[in-house]
Write a protein that holds these residues in place. Sequence first.
Motif, PDB file in Angstrom:
ATOM      1  N   THR A  34       0.825  -1.204   0.000  1.00  0.00           N
ATOM      2  CA  THR A  34       0.000   0.000   0.000  1.00  0.00           C
ATOM      3  C   THR A  34       0.861   1.256   0.000  1.00  0.00           C
ATOM      4  O   THR A  34       0.511   2.273  -0.627  1.00  0.00           O
ATOM      5  N   MET A  35       1.985   1.213   0.686  1.00  0.00           N
ATOM      6  CA  MET A  35       2.888   2.366   0.700  1.00  0.00           C
ATOM      7  C   MET A  35       3.464   2.613  -0.685  1.00  0.00           C
ATOM      8  O   MET A  35       3.610   3.772  -1.108  1.00  0.00           O
ATOM      9  N   PHE A  36       3.781   1.545  -1.399  1.00  0.00           N
ATOM     10  CA  PHE A  36       4.240   1.710  -2.777  1.00  0.00           C
ATOM     11  C   PHE A  36       3.167   2.399  -3.618  1.00  0.00           C
ATOM     12  O   PHE A  36       3.455   3.315  -4.393  1.00  0.00           O
ATOM     13  N   VAL A  37       1.929   1.953  -3.466  1.00  0.00           N
ATOM     14  CA  VAL A  37       0.826   2.532  -4.242  1.00  0.00           C
ATOM     15  C   VAL A  37       0.711   4.028  -3.972  1.00  0.00           C
ATOM     16  O   VAL A  37       0.566   4.836  -4.906  1.00  0.00           O
ATOM     17  N   ARG A  38       0.806   4.404  -2.704  1.00  0.00           N
ATOM     18  CA  ARG A  38       0.658   5.824  -2.364  1.00  0.00           C
ATOM     19  C   ARG A  38       1.820   6.650  -2.901  1.00  0.00           C
ATOM     20  O   ARG A  38       1.629   7.798  -3.324  1.00  0.00           O
ATOM     21  N   MET A  39       3.011   6.092  -2.893  1.00  0.00           N
ATOM     22  CA  MET A  39       4.140   6.831  -3.480  1.00  0.00           C
ATOM     23  C   MET A  39       3.990   6.937  -4.993  1.00  0.00           C
ATOM     24  O   MET A  39       4.308   7.969  -5.582  1.00  0.00           O
ATOM     25  N   LEU A  40       3.474   5.881  -5.614  1.00  0.00           N
ATOM     26  CA  LEU A  40       3.270   5.920  -7.058  1.00  0.00           C
ATOM     27  C   LEU A  40       2.177   6.900  -7.453  1.00  0.00           C
ATOM     28  O   LEU A  40       2.143   7.385  -8.592  1.00  0.00           O
ATOM     29  N   HIS A  41       1.273   7.224  -6.522  1.00  0.00           N
ATOM     30  CA  HIS A  41       0.203   8.169  -6.796  1.00  0.00           C
ATOM     31  C   HIS A  41       0.646   9.630  -6.656  1.00  0.00           C
ATOM     32  O   HIS A  41      -0.123  10.547  -6.975  1.00  0.00           O
ATOM     33  N   LEU A  42       1.857   9.857  -6.183  1.00  0.00           N
ATOM     34  CA  LEU A  42       2.358  11.228  -6.104  1.00  0.00           C
ATOM     35  C   LEU A  42       2.511  11.802  -7.512  1.00  0.00           C
ATOM     36  O   LEU A  42       2.706  11.067  -8.481  1.00  0.00           O
ATOM     37  N   PRO A  43       2.418  13.144  -7.649  1.00  0.00           N
ATOM     38  CA  PRO A  43       2.612  13.749  -8.975  1.00  0.00           C
ATOM     39  C   PRO A  43       3.956  13.344  -9.586  1.00  0.00           C
ATOM     40  O   PRO A  43       4.953  13.190  -8.868  1.00  0.00           O
ATOM     41  N   GLN A  44       3.965  13.166 -10.876  1.00  0.00           N
ATOM     42  CA  GLN A  44       5.168  12.698 -11.556  1.00  0.00           C
ATOM     43  C   GLN A  44       6.363  13.600 -11.284  1.00  0.00           C
ATOM     44  O   GLN A  44       7.486  13.126 -11.077  1.00  0.00           O
ATOM     45  N   GLU A  45       6.131  14.921 -11.239  1.00  0.00           N
ATOM     46  CA  GLU A  45       7.255  15.824 -11.001  1.00  0.00           C
ATOM     47  C   GLU A  45       7.844  15.636  -9.602  1.00  0.00           C
ATOM     48  O   GLU A  45       9.055  15.789  -9.394  1.00  0.00           O
ATOM     49  N   GLN A  46       6.981  15.301  -8.636  1.00  0.00           N
ATOM     50  CA  GLN A  46       7.461  15.053  -7.276  1.00  0.00           C
ATOM     51  C   GLN A  46       8.259  13.757  -7.212  1.00  0.00           C
ATOM     52  O   GLN A  46       9.294  13.684  -6.548  1.00  0.00           O
ATOM     53  N   ARG A  47       7.806  12.760  -7.917  1.00  0.00           N
ATOM     54  CA  ARG A  47       8.553  11.500  -7.971  1.00  0.00           C
ATOM     55  C   ARG A  47       9.893  11.695  -8.668  1.00  0.00           C
ATOM     56  O   ARG A  47      10.923  11.168  -8.236  1.00  0.00           O
ATOM     57  N   ASP A  48       9.879  12.453  -9.763  1.00  0.00           N
ATOM     58  CA  ASP A  48      11.121  12.673 -10.500  1.00  0.00           C
ATOM     59  C   ASP A  48      12.151  13.429  -9.662  1.00  0.00           C
ATOM     60  O   ASP A  48      13.362  13.219  -9.803  1.00  0.00           O
ATOM     61  N   ALA A  49      11.666  14.308  -8.777  1.00  0.00           N
ATOM     62  CA  ALA A  49      12.573  15.123  -7.964  1.00  0.00           C
ATOM     63  C   ALA A  49      13.108  14.378  -6.745  1.00  0.00           C
ATOM     64  O   ALA A  49      14.064  14.828  -6.108  1.00  0.00           O
ATOM     65  N   ALA A  50      12.496  13.255  -6.408  1.00  0.00           N
ATOM     66  CA  ALA A  50      12.899  12.522  -5.208  1.00  0.00           C
ATOM     67  C   ALA A  50      14.288  11.911  -5.383  1.00  0.00           C
ATOM     68  O   ALA A  50      14.577  11.268  -6.394  1.00  0.00           O
ATOM     69  N   ASP A  51      15.142  12.123  -4.397  1.00  0.00           N
ATOM     70  CA  ASP A  51      16.491  11.560  -4.426  1.00  0.00           C
ATOM     71  C   ASP A  51      16.504  10.256  -3.632  1.00  0.00           C
ATOM     72  O   ASP A  51      16.520  10.257  -2.401  1.00  0.00           O
ATOM     73  N   VAL A  52      16.485   9.149  -4.329  1.00  0.00           N
ATOM     74  CA  VAL A  52      16.537   7.837  -3.678  1.00  0.00           C
ATOM     75  C   VAL A  52      17.845   7.120  -4.020  1.00  0.00           C
ATOM     76  O   VAL A  52      17.954   5.902  -3.900  1.00  0.00           O
ATOM     77  N   SER A  53      18.848   7.914  -4.403  1.00  0.00           N
ATOM     78  CA  SER A  53      20.108   7.325  -4.871  1.00  0.00           C
ATOM     79  C   SER A  53      20.871   6.575  -3.785  1.00  0.00           C
ATOM     80  O   SER A  53      21.712   5.721  -4.083  1.00  0.00           O
ATOM     81  N   SER A  54      20.581   6.893  -2.509  1.00  0.00           N
ATOM     82  CA  SER A  54      21.293   6.209  -1.424  1.00  0.00           C
ATOM     83  C   SER A  54      20.746   4.815  -1.157  1.00  0.00           C
ATOM     84  O   SER A  54      21.412   3.988  -0.517  1.00  0.00           O
ATOM     85  N   LEU A  55      19.517   4.540  -1.617  1.00  0.00           N
ATOM     86  CA  LEU A  55      18.866   3.265  -1.317  1.00  0.00           C
ATOM     87  C   LEU A  55      19.593   2.105  -1.991  1.00  0.00           C
ATOM     88  O   LEU A  55      19.801   2.101  -3.200  1.00  0.00           O
ATOM     89  N   ARG A  56      19.950   1.111  -1.174  1.00  0.00           N
ATOM     90  CA  ARG A  56      20.532  -0.114  -1.706  1.00  0.00           C
ATOM     91  C   ARG A  56      19.535  -1.263  -1.703  1.00  0.00           C
ATOM     92  O   ARG A  56      19.590  -2.135  -2.565  1.00  0.00           O
ATOM     93  N   VAL A  57      18.636  -1.247  -0.716  1.00  0.00           N
ATOM     94  CA  VAL A  57      17.650  -2.321  -0.593  1.00  0.00           C
ATOM     95  C   VAL A  57      16.317  -1.722  -0.138  1.00  0.00           C
ATOM     96  O   VAL A  57      16.267  -1.008   0.863  1.00  0.00           O
ATOM     97  N   ALA A  58      15.250  -2.028  -0.875  1.00  0.00           N
ATOM     98  CA  ALA A  58      13.890  -1.668  -0.469  1.00  0.00           C
ATOM     99  C   ALA A  58      13.143  -2.967  -0.214  1.00  0.00           C
ATOM    100  O   ALA A  58      12.790  -3.691  -1.146  1.00  0.00           O
ATOM    101  N   VAL A  59      12.933  -3.255   1.052  1.00  0.00           N
ATOM    102  CA  VAL A  59      12.301  -4.508   1.458  1.00  0.00           C
ATOM    103  C   VAL A  59      10.788  -4.331   1.467  1.00  0.00           C
ATOM    104  O   VAL A  59      10.285  -3.279   1.853  1.00  0.00           O
ATOM    105  N   HIS A  60      10.069  -5.352   1.044  1.00  0.00           N
ATOM    106  CA  HIS A  60       8.614  -5.306   1.224  1.00  0.00           C
ATOM    107  C   HIS A  60       8.094  -6.688   1.596  1.00  0.00           C
ATOM    108  O   HIS A  60       8.662  -7.718   1.248  1.00  0.00           O
ATOM    109  N   ALA A  61       6.993  -6.661   2.370  1.00  0.00           N
ATOM    110  CA  ALA A  61       6.390  -7.890   2.891  1.00  0.00           C
ATOM    111  C   ALA A  61       5.013  -7.542   3.420  1.00  0.00           C
ATOM    112  O   ALA A  61       4.467  -6.481   3.106  1.00  0.00           O
ATOM    113  N   ALA A  62       4.435  -8.439   4.214  1.00  0.00           N
ATOM    114  CA  ALA A  62       3.193  -8.260   4.975  1.00  0.00           C
ATOM    115  C   ALA A  62       1.928  -8.514   4.161  1.00  0.00           C
ATOM    116  O   ALA A  62       0.898  -8.838   4.730  1.00  0.00           O
TER     117      ALA A  62
END
Length: 512
Positions: free
Chosen positions: A256-284
Amino acid sequence: MTHPGAHAAQNPDKIAAILAETGERVTYAELEERSVRLANVLREAGLRPGDVVALLSENNLRVFEVYWAAMRSGLYVTAINHNLVAEEAGYIVADSGAAALVVSAGKADVAKAVLATGVRPGLLLSYDGPVDGFGSYEEALASASDVAPADQPHGAPMLYSSGTTGRPKGVRPPLPPVPFTEIGDPLVGLIGQAFGVGPDTVYLTPAPIYHAAPLRWCGAVHAHGGTVVMLRRFDAAAALDAIARHRVTHAQFVPTMFVRMLHLPQEQRDAADVSSLRVAVHAAAPCPVDVKQAMIDWWGPILVEYYAGTEGNGLTMTDSATWLTKPGTVGRPLLGVLHICDDDGRELPTGEIGTVYVERETVPFEYHNDPEKTKAAQHPEHETWTTLGDIGYVDGDGFLFLTDRKSFMIISGGVNIYPQETENALALHPAVHDVAVIGLPDPEMGERVTAFVQPRAGVATGPELEQEIIAFVKSRIAGYKAPRSVRFVEDLPRTETGKLVKGELRARYATT
């Protein structure tokens, strides 16, 4: 090195945890000293190995002090869902046999209401402010010794998983047979080897800390000497900001958190700096294939999925590269051996669908005060094979695919909701003749709680009654368990013995 004290000795000023919204932080030296002091408070109050410390708190850095005090005292720590109403929370405190209850002043209303139900552990402490009936956590620590006890047996989490009969059940694992200074939780070794967690890890935890995964993962990150970045509550933009601001290397989400981040405006997603992320874990909860693919397209092949439960009976994992070759898989086992069995317990051939069992060397858990439920989770011939009630199959390469739940548990936003509890809450509503609650597909939450109500004769249905029913449920149990919508029907599918045929109900309405 497996505990805060070891890291405090080498690097006392290193940050153990940060609260993202406020910038509040605690160093390893502070975490070590406070957990030692609390351990001495608990011992002075008469708690001994095997006793339970219950914790009622919002996401708060003090949680880690309570966790590590329990871990170094041979105690169980039971973190309670702070969204529960007093009766529900009081039941967990009583059922666990908690000898101590530590609460946040932010949850004072629930804490006081729990005491009003007659539940009263021997030691009551509140932090971040006064709560009627509770002693001061800060004063208790200030007057306690800062010298660690010579004898420090290993503790463990004892968390509650909602039961299909409407009462949650405590998952009580055996206490580790090693001292606090040695690895007592298999997760510590697993996340180091499989997820690359180490001293340089900066781990974002955006989910409620009372859940098994956030609490245990944060503890495991501390065991490795990493830094935990905690969000008070998930917000898509805030999570992206925290990743950029704190240079987060590892983070854990539910779909659900992925869905909400994907629903952000494209320009906001494009501006997000996630370059430090090495692992994004998901479960539940199951992650829709399209959602996971979109996240890989955005963040790169850094998503790692695992399948496990509060019971801790096993764990499977898959990385992005593997998942892309087998979309939908939850991976191969890292902990335990998989067996797929039919309803009679006979093992099924590769590719056939059945109940998922995980084999361990010993029985990995028991449901507290419920030997029948414990037995039901075990294979009829092999008690060390246990199931979480999921249905799936294993392919020719040993990868697990989940297809359904044996029970019709609802997973909404990564949270498990058992419909029987909601049905029980509605059973006595004056307008309700019969009711069934199921989960229907929802593009954001995964599933939405939906109530199907057969009204009493002569009752006028419509939007007003729908809202009245929803409010009625929220007044009796936690709000997230209430139906998002109510549908009025002429009758409900039942067998001659009166059992609801929920499969038929879901099939009838799944696409509407």
